[in-house]
Design an enzyme around this catalytic site. Structure first.
Site, short mmCIF file in Angstrom:
data_model
loop_
_atom_site.label_atom_id
_atom_site.label_comp_id
_atom_site.label_asym_id
_atom_site.label_seq_id
_atom_site.Cartn_x
_atom_site.Cartn_y
_atom_site.Cartn_z
N LYS A 106 0.43 -1.29 -0.05
CA LYS A 106 -0.06 0.11 0.19
C LYS A 106 0.50 1.39 0.17
O LYS A 106 0.51 2.40 -0.31
CB LYS A 106 -0.56 0.23 1.29
CG LYS A 106 -2.01 -1.24 1.53
CD LYS A 106 -3.97 -0.17 0.61
CE LYS A 106 -4.27 -1.43 0.40
NZ LYS A 106 -5.14 -2.16 1.38
N LYS A 133 -3.77 -12.39 -6.75
CA LYS A 133 -5.57 -12.05 -5.53
C LYS A 133 -6.74 -11.73 -6.48
O LYS A 133 -6.51 -10.78 -6.87
CB LYS A 133 -4.55 -11.93 -4.06
CG LYS A 133 -5.19 -11.81 -2.98
CD LYS A 133 -5.14 -11.31 -2.41
CE LYS A 133 -5.67 -9.82 -1.90
NZ LYS A 133 -5.83 -8.91 -0.73
N LYS A 149 -10.75 -6.05 -3.80
CA LYS A 149 -12.05 -5.36 -4.97
C LYS A 149 -10.91 -4.03 -5.18
O LYS A 149 -12.17 -3.05 -5.88
CB LYS A 149 -12.38 -4.32 -3.16
CG LYS A 149 -13.76 -5.18 -2.57
CD LYS A 149 -13.51 -4.81 -1.45
CE LYS A 149 -14.48 -5.47 0.05
NZ LYS A 149 -14.99 -4.99 0.77
P1 TYM Z 1 -11.20 -6.87 3.91
O1 TYM Z 1 -12.15 -6.29 4.33
O2 TYM Z 1 -10.24 -6.95 2.84
O3 TYM Z 1 -11.55 -8.34 3.31
C1 TYM Z 1 -12.64 -9.14 4.53
C2 TYM Z 1 -12.41 -10.35 4.52
O4 TYM Z 1 -11.83 -11.22 3.83
C3 TYM Z 1 -10.12 -11.64 3.35
N1 TYM Z 1 -10.01 -12.03 1.54
C4 TYM Z 1 -10.42 -13.06 0.73
N2 TYM Z 1 -10.28 -14.00 1.48
C5 TYM Z 1 -9.57 -14.73 0.60
N3 TYM Z 1 -9.08 -14.73 -0.92
C6 TYM Z 1 -9.39 -13.22 -1.45
N4 TYM Z 1 -9.38 -13.04 -2.68
C7 TYM Z 1 -9.73 -12.58 -0.19
N5 TYM Z 1 -9.90 -10.81 -0.16
C8 TYM Z 1 -10.19 -10.56 0.81
C9 TYM Z 1 -10.16 -11.24 3.84
O5 TYM Z 1 -8.96 -11.72 4.18
C10 TYM Z 1 -10.75 -10.67 4.67
O6 TYM Z 1 -10.96 -11.80 6.18
N6 TYM Z 1 -8.18 -5.87 8.14
C11 TYM Z 1 -9.06 -6.97 7.48
C12 TYM Z 1 -10.47 -5.78 7.91
C13 TYM Z 1 -10.60 -6.02 9.21
C14 TYM Z 1 -10.02 -6.82 9.93
C15 TYM Z 1 -10.17 -6.91 12.08
C16 TYM Z 1 -10.53 -8.48 9.84
C17 TYM Z 1 -10.27 -4.92 10.37
N7 TYM Z 1 -9.93 -6.02 12.27
C18 TYM Z 1 -9.89 -7.76 12.48
C19 TYM Z 1 -10.10 -9.87 11.18
C20 TYM Z 1 -9.89 -9.12 12.62
C21 TYM Z 1 -9.47 -6.00 6.02
O7 TYM Z 1 -9.07 -5.42 5.25
O8 TYM Z 1 -10.23 -7.26 5.45
#
Ligand code: TYM
Length: 324
Positions: free
Chosen positions: A110, A192, A195
């Site tokens: 990032k 990967k 979004k």
């Molecule tokens: P975020 O919003 O980017 O993604 C949400 C969840 O989806 C998973 N994910 C994927 N899994 C498999 N293949 C993919 N291509 C893929 N893209 C996304 C992510 O691993 C995630 O589980 N920082 C985190 C949000 C967060 C969080 C937390 C998670 C904030 N606080 C505390 C767990 C515990 C995030 O940006 O997820």
């Protein structure tokens, strides 16, 4: 067992979010004590429009509910509605070495992307995430592979805090799915699904025509065999994983079914599997999108429940750290 996880309100959920994270949430909420969060404060670390955030938060809550999170079984709330998250994040800032933050893979990526507009929130992002997790005395954090490093850091932070101030936090563990932890992009199967690259995504609430179009256009590999080989055939391997997880069919059985068929037949069949499996989600999503008052009420109840857990942890934290 306490479970916590979060999703950013940064646009529609894709099938990677579902197969990596939400599918685990649905299984866990049947037997464990689950807390799920719309992490709006995390979404502020990338450039965003303040006027669009309330709508995006509500949409994320609708997505959770439409994909099957049940407010009778799980707590669902918005991160900024529980101010203890930012309070604990500050305290954890003071026990986290900067070096640990600088080596985070997501930060490295990032900070390259936002070179000109690099805010401290992007570096401190994993500390807020640790606060999310530790506030609820979380034992297990179901996530996709890209968040594993952050959960491990939360574990280290918990250990460091406990060592310095006395036992307060549970050390959380990551839970990954066996196959769906890293769903790859449809347009470039070596990256990967994300979004931030819209062309890479198959969204959870795409209409049947969009699903068909995207799958038929998905980048595949040379050759014509339907065979699971992530190194030589990453495109087909990714599609096989999606097929297998959505239809709950083992990959060898799918390979056998398509032994004499080509990519086009396989893709057509996969599109049908995706359309059929996601049909109930699409229906529920449309229905819930009209019920704003109901969704807001769920979030308000969720925040109350979450806050009472968070407050009791913070009471202990304040005592231990001398903030009386
Ligand atoms: P975020 O919003 O980017 O993604 C949400 C969840 O989806 C998973 N994910 C994927 N899994 C498999 N293949 C993919 N291509 C893929 N893209 C996304 C992510 O691993 C995630 O589980 N920082 C985190 C949000 C967060 C969080 C937390 C998670 C904030 N606080 C505390 C767990 C515990 C995030 O940006 O997820």
């Amino acid at each position: 067992m306490r479970i916590f996880s979060g999703i950013q309100p940064t646009g529609a959920l894709h099938i990677g979010n579902y197969l990596g994270a939400i599918k685990q949430f649905l299984e866990l909420q049947e037997k464990e004590d689950c807390v799920f969060c719309v992490v709006d404060l995390h979404a502020m670390t990338a450039p965003y429009q303040a006027s669009a955030l309330p709508r995006n938060v509500l949409d994320a809550a609708v997505c959770y509910l439409a994909s099957g999170i049940d407010p009778e079984k799980s707590i669902l709330f918005v991160q900024s509605h529980v101010p203890e998250h930012t309070e604990l994040a500050w305290i954890l800032n003071c026990v986290t070495p900067v070096g640990d933050l600088l080596r985070m893979t997501q930060y490295k990526e990032k900070s390259r992307q936002f070179q000109k507009d690099l805010n401290a929130g992007l570096l401190n992002y994993p500390i807020l995430m640790a606060a999310d997790i530790l506030l609820y005395q979380t034992e297990v954090v179901p996530v996709g592979q890209d968040q594993q490093q952050h959960v491990e850091l939360a574990r280290t932070i918990a250990r460091q805090f406990n060592k310095r101030f006395g036992e307060v936090f549970v050390e959380p563990k990551t839970k990954l799915t066996k196959e769906g932890a890293k769903i790859m992009s449809l347009s470039d199967p070596r990256k990967k699904m994300s979004k931030s690259i819209p062309g890479s995504c198959l969204y959870l609430f795409d209409e049947p025509d969009q699903i068909k179009e995207k799958i038929m256009a998905a980048i595949t590999d040379t050759g014509r065999e339907i065979k699971y080989d992530p190194t030589k055939k990453p495109g087909i391997a990714n599609l096989l994983i999606i097929y297998s997880l959505l239809s709950e069919t083992p990959i060898p059985k799918i390979e056998k079914k398509f032994r004499t068929k080509g990519y086009s037949d396989f893709k057509k069949a996969l599109a049908q599997v995706v359309i059929d499996t996601l049909e109930p989600f699409r229906k529920k999503h449309k229905e819930l999108a009209q019920r704003e008052v109901y969704v807001k009420e769920i979030l308000s109840q969720g925040a109350k429940k979450a806050r009472s857990i968070a407050q009791s942890t913070m009471e202990e934290v304040r005592k231990k750290t001398g903030l009386v």
